[in-house]
Design an enzyme around this catalytic site. Structure first.
Site, PDB file in Angstrom:
ATOM      1  N   ASP A 184       0.845  -1.201   0.000  1.00 51.89           N
ATOM      2  CA  ASP A 184       0.000   0.000   0.000  1.00 51.89           C
ATOM      3  C   ASP A 184       0.884   1.257   0.000  1.00 51.89           C
ATOM      4  O   ASP A 184       1.811   1.340  -0.806  1.00 51.89           O
ATOM      5  CB  ASP A 184      -0.954  -0.038   1.199  1.00 51.89           C
ATOM      6  CG  ASP A 184      -2.060   1.010   1.118  1.00 51.89           C
ATOM      7  OD1 ASP A 184      -3.038   0.770   0.398  1.00 51.89           O
ATOM      8  OD2 ASP A 184      -1.922   2.066   1.740  1.00 51.89           O
ATOM      9  N   TYR A 316      -2.011  11.451   1.502  1.00 45.52           N
ATOM     10  CA  TYR A 316      -2.488  11.222   0.132  1.00 45.52           C
ATOM     11  C   TYR A 316      -2.462  12.523  -0.665  1.00 45.52           C
ATOM     12  O   TYR A 316      -2.141  12.529  -1.855  1.00 45.52           O
ATOM     13  CB  TYR A 316      -3.902  10.629   0.155  1.00 45.52           C
ATOM     14  CG  TYR A 316      -3.924   9.139   0.346  1.00 45.52           C
ATOM     15  CD1 TYR A 316      -4.378   8.284  -0.654  1.00 45.52           C
ATOM     16  CD2 TYR A 316      -3.486   8.555   1.540  1.00 45.52           C
ATOM     17  CE1 TYR A 316      -4.408   6.906  -0.480  1.00 45.52           C
ATOM     18  CE2 TYR A 316      -3.505   7.181   1.721  1.00 45.52           C
ATOM     19  CZ  TYR A 316      -3.962   6.366   0.708  1.00 45.52           C
ATOM     20  OH  TYR A 316      -3.977   4.999   0.882  1.00 45.52           O
ATOM     21  N   HIS A 375      -5.118  -7.634   0.407  1.00 40.10           N
ATOM     22  CA  HIS A 375      -4.424  -6.352   0.498  1.00 40.10           C
ATOM     23  C   HIS A 375      -3.609  -6.239   1.788  1.00 40.10           C
ATOM     24  O   HIS A 375      -2.510  -5.705   1.790  1.00 40.10           O
ATOM     25  CB  HIS A 375      -5.443  -5.214   0.415  1.00 40.10           C
ATOM     26  CG  HIS A 375      -4.819  -3.866   0.393  1.00 40.10           C
ATOM     27  ND1 HIS A 375      -4.196  -3.362  -0.726  1.00 40.10           N
ATOM     28  CD2 HIS A 375      -4.689  -2.916   1.355  1.00 40.10           C
ATOM     29  CE1 HIS A 375      -3.711  -2.158  -0.457  1.00 40.10           C
ATOM     30  NE2 HIS A 375      -3.996  -1.866   0.800  1.00 40.10           N
TER      31      HIS A 375
END
Length: 401
Positions: A184, A316, A375
């Site tokens: 990630d 982000y 994930h």
């Protein structure tokens, strides 16, 4: 102003959350106003009411944060200031001689919590079906703005800057030869480390191919077309959290700091595979691997108690700004010439074919597809994940390069 000596000091760290913060959390959960039930039978409108009801009930009545606190405090934890930010990290040295130093980076919506069950298998492999020569000295830092790390007070903390900080951390710990791993956001940090190639970094391994987010990949083989379809689905209907945090992190931050249930819903709404596994743990009492109710709530509670929902979201935005600037410059990023390992887990957002990995990295020294895990691979399947890390870096141990 801190002297160079105090700025680079490594300080022991212990987690000690006051009881009143736990009481406040329970009060806020009890006071939550819930929306009506979604009008669909799946997750296409978001996190389902039944999932959140079960999670909130368990969180308020049965969950015990002190167990998570004890698990963290059983490990050697430290903080050190790097580039103006106080960085929290777990540092477990292997009992085995000639262990290979490894820095492993978590992602969003995770934390160091998602990596804890890999500590034993990686640092003491002989107790977990491995050999002494498979051992690692393990460094698990919390990303800036996440968990017990400090919150950046200035702009610029994108994955490239984090990668530089991690190289400084390993240098500060006295490691002159080491490897790096991440999934990630951690995969983006690890990719950046590979491109920066700091002195001493021998190779990298990731389990999410972040390079494909920059543009289209070949879709000639059946496997490539399937991966391209999965990636297209993610962009069309699974990208909401990403877009919000990359463009308006402050806006969502108000809900994440004010309501624990809003925070839980935001952290759960990541990818389809892990969402349904987590939902099943709460609604059906059937966890997938290590994705148990308590482990999931350990992670969510860490975000709540540290108040890092907004600062984590801003990472982000930082990466979005950096990507836009890089695109505008027209300059291609430097290649990763170091050895690269990759493991494809079947439940990942898209199942990466080997050809895509080789298209992104010229020196792929390890690639494997495994039969379970998604994930949150290190969290869900820590033993299998640890086996992959051992295998991926074994050739670097042999060559000593």
């Amino acid at each position: 102003m801190a002297t160079t000596e105090t700025a680079t000091e490594i300080r022991p760290f212990n987690v000690e959350i006051p009881e009143e913060q736990i009481d406040d959390l329970r009060r806020r959960i009890a006071a939550t106003r819930l929306p009506s039930k979604e009008l669909v039978e799946d997750r296409s409108q978001g996190v389902q009411l039944a999932t959140i009801r079960e999670l909130a009930h368990y969180w308020a009545t049965d969950y015990d944060w002190r167990k998570a606190e004890a698990k963290l405090n059983a490990l050697p934890q430290f903080t050190t200031e790097i580039d103006g930010v106080n960085i929290h990290f777990i540092h477990v040295r292997s009992p085995h001689e000639n262990a290979l130093p490894l820095i492993m980076t978590h992602g969003w919506p995770g934390s160091v919590i998602e990596l804890l069950e890999t500590v034993g298998p990686l640092t003491d492999p002989t107790a977990h079906g491995g050999q002494a020569e498979d051992a690692f000295h393990l460094v698990l830092p919390s990303l800036p703005g996440y968990g017990f790390s400090g919150e950046p007070a200035e702009l610029g903390w994108n994955v490239g800057r984090v990668a530089q900080a991690w190289a400084e951390l390993m240098h500060r710990l006295g490691y002159t030869r080491y490897v790096a791993q991440g999934g990630d956001v951690g995969a983006a940090v690890t990719d950046a480390m590979g491109r920066q190639a700091p002195r001493g970094l021998l190779g990298i391994h990731t389990n999410l191919l972040v390079t494909v987010l920059a543009g289209p990949q070949p879709a000639e083989s059946e496997q490539e077309r399937a991966a391209a379809d999965q990636l297209a689905t993610f962009r069309e209907s699974g990208f909401g959290y990403f877009l919000e945090m990359a463009t308006r992190p402050q806006t969502i931050g108000y809900a994440l700091l004010d309501s624990p249930v809003a925070l839980a819903a935001w952290l759960l709404d990541h990818d389809t595979d892990s969402y349904y596994k987590i939902s099943s743990a709460f609604v059906d009492g059937e966890p997938a691997g290590n994705l148990t109710r308590d482990n999931i709530l350990d992670n969510i509670t860490l975000y709540w108690l540290t108040g890092t929902g907004a600062s984590a979201a801003r990472s982000y935005w930082e990466d979005g700004q950096a990507a836009a600037a890089a695109a505008a410059s027209g300059q291609a990023p430097p290649e990763v010439s170091l050895p690269v390992g990759f493991t494809a887990f079947p439940g990942e957002i898209w199942r990466t074919p080997r050809s895509w990995v080789e298209n992104s990295y010229p020196n792929v020294t390890y690639f494997n597809e495994v039969d379970r895990g998604g994930h949150f691979a290190a969290w869900e399947e820590p033993e299998l994940f640890s086996e992959e890390i051992r295998a991926a870096f074994s050739s670097l141990r042999r060559t000593g390069t």
